[in-house]
Every structure is written in C-alpha cells, then in structure tokens.
Design a protein around this motif. Sequence first.
Motif, mmCIF file in Angstrom:
data_model
loop_
_atom_site.group_PDB
_atom_site.id
_atom_site.type_symbol
_atom_site.label_atom_id
_atom_site.label_comp_id
_atom_site.label_asym_id
_atom_site.label_seq_id
_atom_site.Cartn_x
_atom_site.Cartn_y
_atom_site.Cartn_z
ATOM 1 N N MET A 1 0.832 -1.195 0.000
ATOM 2 C CA MET A 1 0.000 0.000 0.000
ATOM 3 C C MET A 1 0.874 1.255 0.000
ATOM 4 O O MET A 1 0.670 2.144 -0.789
ATOM 5 N N GLN A 2 1.867 1.326 0.893
ATOM 6 C CA GLN A 2 2.740 2.484 0.976
ATOM 7 C C GLN A 2 3.518 2.667 -0.334
ATOM 8 O O GLN A 2 3.689 3.779 -0.805
ATOM 9 N N LYS A 3 3.951 1.571 -0.905
ATOM 10 C CA LYS A 3 4.707 1.621 -2.153
ATOM 11 C C LYS A 3 3.844 2.195 -3.274
ATOM 12 O O LYS A 3 4.309 3.003 -4.083
ATOM 13 N N ARG A 4 2.578 1.807 -3.314
ATOM 14 C CA ARG A 4 1.666 2.315 -4.343
ATOM 15 C C ARG A 4 1.444 3.822 -4.192
ATOM 16 O O ARG A 4 1.463 4.567 -5.162
ATOM 17 N N LYS A 5 1.259 4.279 -2.965
ATOM 18 C CA LYS A 5 1.068 5.711 -2.720
ATOM 19 C C LYS A 5 2.321 6.493 -3.100
ATOM 20 O O LYS A 5 2.236 7.575 -3.672
ATOM 21 N N LEU A 6 3.459 5.930 -2.778
ATOM 22 C CA LEU A 6 4.719 6.576 -3.130
ATOM 23 C C LEU A 6 4.858 6.687 -4.646
ATOM 24 O O LEU A 6 5.271 7.719 -5.173
ATOM 25 N N SER A 7 4.470 5.649 -5.336
ATOM 26 C CA SER A 7 4.527 5.648 -6.795
ATOM 27 C C SER A 7 3.577 6.705 -7.379
ATOM 28 O O SER A 7 3.925 7.411 -8.322
ATOM 29 N N GLN A 8 2.395 6.812 -6.798
ATOM 30 C CA GLN A 8 1.438 7.833 -7.253
ATOM 31 C C GLN A 8 1.978 9.232 -7.002
ATOM 32 O O GLN A 8 1.881 10.109 -7.870
ATOM 33 N N LEU A 9 2.537 9.438 -5.821
ATOM 34 C CA LEU A 9 3.129 10.743 -5.506
ATOM 35 C C LEU A 9 4.250 11.076 -6.487
ATOM 36 O O LEU A 9 4.388 12.214 -6.931
ATOM 37 N N SER A 10 5.031 10.088 -6.802
ATOM 38 C CA SER A 10 6.141 10.282 -7.734
ATOM 39 C C SER A 10 5.632 10.685 -9.121
ATOM 40 O O SER A 10 6.189 11.583 -9.759
ATOM 41 N N ARG A 11 4.560 10.043 -9.568
ATOM 42 C CA ARG A 11 3.985 10.401 -10.873
ATOM 43 C C ARG A 11 3.432 11.827 -10.851
ATOM 44 O O ARG A 11 3.594 12.589 -11.804
ATOM 45 N N ILE A 12 2.776 12.186 -9.753
ATOM 46 C CA ILE A 12 2.244 13.545 -9.624
ATOM 47 C C ILE A 12 3.393 14.554 -9.624
ATOM 48 O O ILE A 12 3.318 15.591 -10.279
ATOM 49 N N ALA A 13 4.446 14.230 -8.895
ATOM 50 C CA ALA A 13 5.610 15.124 -8.847
ATOM 51 C C ALA A 13 6.234 15.271 -10.230
ATOM 52 O O ALA A 13 6.676 16.361 -10.602
ATOM 53 N N GLN A 14 6.268 14.196 -10.985
ATOM 54 C CA GLN A 14 6.813 14.253 -12.348
ATOM 55 C C GLN A 14 5.954 15.162 -13.227
ATOM 56 O O GLN A 14 6.478 15.977 -13.989
ATOM 57 N N LEU A 15 4.637 15.031 -13.127
ATOM 58 C CA LEU A 15 3.742 15.894 -13.900
ATOM 59 C C LEU A 15 3.913 17.361 -13.512
ATOM 60 O O LEU A 15 3.976 18.250 -14.379
ATOM 61 N N LYS A 16 4.005 17.617 -12.218
ATOM 62 C CA LYS A 16 4.194 18.987 -11.728
ATOM 63 C C LYS A 16 5.515 19.544 -12.238
ATOM 64 O O LYS A 16 5.593 20.687 -12.677
ATOM 65 N N ARG A 17 6.548 18.731 -12.218
ATOM 66 C CA ARG A 17 7.862 19.128 -12.733
ATOM 67 C C ARG A 17 7.760 19.516 -14.205
ATOM 68 O O ARG A 17 8.242 20.564 -14.624
ATOM 69 N N GLU A 18 7.109 18.685 -14.980
ATOM 70 C CA GLU A 18 6.957 18.950 -16.409
ATOM 71 C C GLU A 18 6.156 20.224 -16.654
ATOM 72 O O GLU A 18 6.489 21.014 -17.544
ATOM 73 N N MET A 19 5.117 20.436 -15.854
ATOM 74 C CA MET A 19 4.298 21.643 -16.011
ATOM 75 C C MET A 19 5.107 22.902 -15.691
ATOM 76 O O MET A 19 5.048 23.895 -16.434
ATOM 77 N N GLU A 20 5.862 22.864 -14.617
ATOM 78 C CA GLU A 20 6.645 24.036 -14.215
ATOM 79 C C GLU A 20 7.746 24.332 -15.235
ATOM 80 O O GLU A 20 7.998 25.494 -15.575
ATOM 81 N N LEU A 21 8.394 23.295 -15.727
ATOM 82 C CA LEU A 21 9.435 23.500 -16.741
ATOM 83 C C LEU A 21 8.834 23.995 -18.057
ATOM 84 O O LEU A 21 9.437 24.834 -18.739
ATOM 85 N N ALA A 22 7.648 23.511 -18.411
ATOM 86 C CA ALA A 22 6.985 23.981 -19.629
ATOM 87 C C ALA A 22 6.621 25.459 -19.501
ATOM 88 O O ALA A 22 6.771 26.229 -20.461
ATOM 89 N N GLU A 23 6.157 25.856 -18.336
ATOM 90 C CA GLU A 23 5.824 27.267 -18.121
ATOM 91 C C GLU A 23 7.079 28.128 -18.207
ATOM 92 O O GLU A 23 7.058 29.223 -18.787
ATOM 93 N N LEU A 24 8.169 27.648 -17.665
ATOM 94 C CA LEU A 24 9.433 28.386 -17.754
ATOM 95 C C LEU A 24 9.863 28.526 -19.220
ATOM 96 O O LEU A 24 10.278 29.599 -19.651
ATOM 97 N N ALA A 25 9.721 27.474 -19.977
ATOM 98 C CA ALA A 25 10.064 27.514 -21.408
ATOM 99 C C ALA A 25 9.153 28.497 -22.158
ATOM 100 O O ALA A 25 9.608 29.224 -23.041
ATOM 101 N N ARG A 26 7.879 28.511 -21.794
ATOM 102 C CA ARG A 26 6.941 29.439 -22.431
ATOM 103 C C ARG A 26 7.341 30.886 -22.153
ATOM 104 O O ARG A 26 7.371 31.726 -23.067
ATOM 105 N N LEU A 27 7.700 31.177 -20.925
ATOM 106 C CA LEU A 27 8.126 32.536 -20.571
ATOM 107 C C LEU A 27 9.415 32.916 -21.307
ATOM 108 O O LEU A 27 9.553 34.038 -21.795
ATOM 109 N N ALA A 28 10.339 31.980 -21.392
ATOM 110 C CA ALA A 28 11.589 32.235 -22.117
ATOM 111 C C ALA A 28 11.313 32.509 -23.593
ATOM 112 O O ALA A 28 11.945 33.386 -24.199
ATOM 113 N N GLY A 29 10.358 31.792 -24.164
ATOM 114 C CA GLY A 29 9.975 32.022 -25.562
ATOM 115 C C GLY A 29 9.379 33.407 -25.759
ATOM 116 O O GLY A 29 9.686 34.092 -26.740
#
Length: 122
Positions: A1-29
């Motif tokens: 159970m804990q491993k599954r939650k950790l995996s979900q958190l990791s996926r959410i963190a990855q999505l958040k990372r991608e969103m923040e980096l995409a926004e930074l790229a948009r501003l740079a553009g």
Amino acid sequence: MQKRKLSQLSRIAQLKREMELAELARLAGRKQDMHVQREELSDAAREARVIAQASTPEAKTAELFTGWVSLRHAEIDDLIARLNEEMAQQKAKAALAVGRRDVLQQIESRVREAERLKRGRS
C-alpha cells in the motif's frame, strides 16, 4: 500500500515538474519574441532614417516613426523586465518541483532496494 502511494506521488511530482518546466520555457519564448520584436523595430527605424536622408518629404515621417519606435522600445523593455521577474519566480517553482521529484525518486529507489534485500534474506 505504501509503495503504491509513493509511486502515485512520484507520478504527480513528475507531472508537476513537467508543467513548471513547460511554463518556464513558455516565458523564455515570450522573452525571446520581445527581443526579436525590439530588434526588428530598430532595423525599421534605421531604414526609415536612411530613406529620410534621400528625400526631404519623408524626413518628417521618419522622425515620427523613429519617435514611435522609441516609445515601443520602452514598452518592450518594460515587458521584458516583467518577464524577467516572472521567470525568476518560475525558476524557483521549477527548481522546487525538480527537487521534489528527485527526492521521491530516491525514496522509491531505497524502498525497492529494501524490498530486494528483504526478499534475498527470505
């Protein structure tokens, strides 16, 4: 159970990372676009001054155009300054998102290693 939650958190963190980096790229553009626009206006003003030297009637028009270009340069400079501020804030958000994702990856790796060692002892 804990491993599954950790995996979900990791996926959410990855999505958040991608969103923040995409926004930074948009501003740079946007910032790059503003620099290009500023340079194109400078080129047009130089061209207008050259034309004005060849013809007296166009001199007044070139003078007005050059004045407008100066005003537009000031507007663009203000936009670039605001973009620089936004980019600084976005860099901090992106760094935080990247850091969170890295930490979660490390934790996931440690959990997997602990499980592997546990299975090895059994």
